[in-house]
Design an enzyme around this catalytic site. Structure first.
Site: not given
Length: 198
Positions: A22, A76, A101, A122
């Site tokens: 991520h 997020n 990603d 997100n």
């Protein structure tokens, strides 16, 4: 005076997340910082930033001005820092490039695009919401799909296996090349070149 590019590498803050799939966007920024030969500093917009020039122009002149930015918030809530930086540096959405990603692209493949949906990401959703537009450029770095029945959230919050370290290093260097092409040649030319390689 033309606008700089604002290049945002998405990830989560802190050493716990540093090697996660991520965080691949943030990892690309480290490669770019190395090429520029400068370090990140903390910005009041809750981000680490580096203001420099990337690449070289025809004739050998230094490349365009870029602002590399890594939000200091969790993924997020990336939108607040990105919107604040865009306002601070006077950058419109058309000069924003977000590196992230992507589960829906095979591992280590790169794709450039402008606009479109967030695909459940997100970080992108937060940025689109904060900016009030989805019309910005993205460099999507494929991390592939999780094996078996592993939860996608657990998958992206895990590290690549040690055996993949060399390949990940190559991917980060190629992603940095793609960013440099966007900044020096424009998104369309870079898209035509990089998306054809996939």
């Amino acid at each position: 005076m033309s606008q700089p590019w604002l290049v945002v590498g998405l990830g989560n803050p802190g050493p716990k997340y540093a090697g996660n799939r991520h965080n691949v966007g943030a990892m690309v920024l480290d490669v770019l910082a190395g090429r520029i030969g400068a370090s990140f500093t903390q910005h009041k917009a809750r981000a680490a930033v580096l203001d420099g020039r990337l690449g070289t122009l025809p004739g050998g002149a230094p490349g365009p001005r870029v602002i590399l930015a890594r939000p200091a918030t969790y993924m997020n809530t990336s939108g607040g820092p990105v919107a604040a930086l865009a306002q601070f540096y006077g950058v419109d959405a058309e000069n924003l490039l977000v590196i992230h990603d992507e589960l829906d692209i095979p591992e280590h493949q790169l794709r450039l695009k402008r606009g479109g949906g967030e695909g459940g990401h997100n970080g992108l959703r937060s940025i689109s919401s904060a900016l009030g537009t989805k019309d910005y450029a993205r460099l999507r770095i494929g991390v592939g799909r999780p094996p078996g029945r592993q939860d996608p959230a657990d998958f992206v919050l895990s590290n690549w296996p040690g055996s993949a370290r060399a390949e990940v290093g190559v991917t980060l260097e190629l992603a940095a090349d793609a960013v440099t092409d966007v900044v020096t040649q424009g998104l369309l030319a870079a898209q035509n070149s990089w998306n054809a390689k996939a």
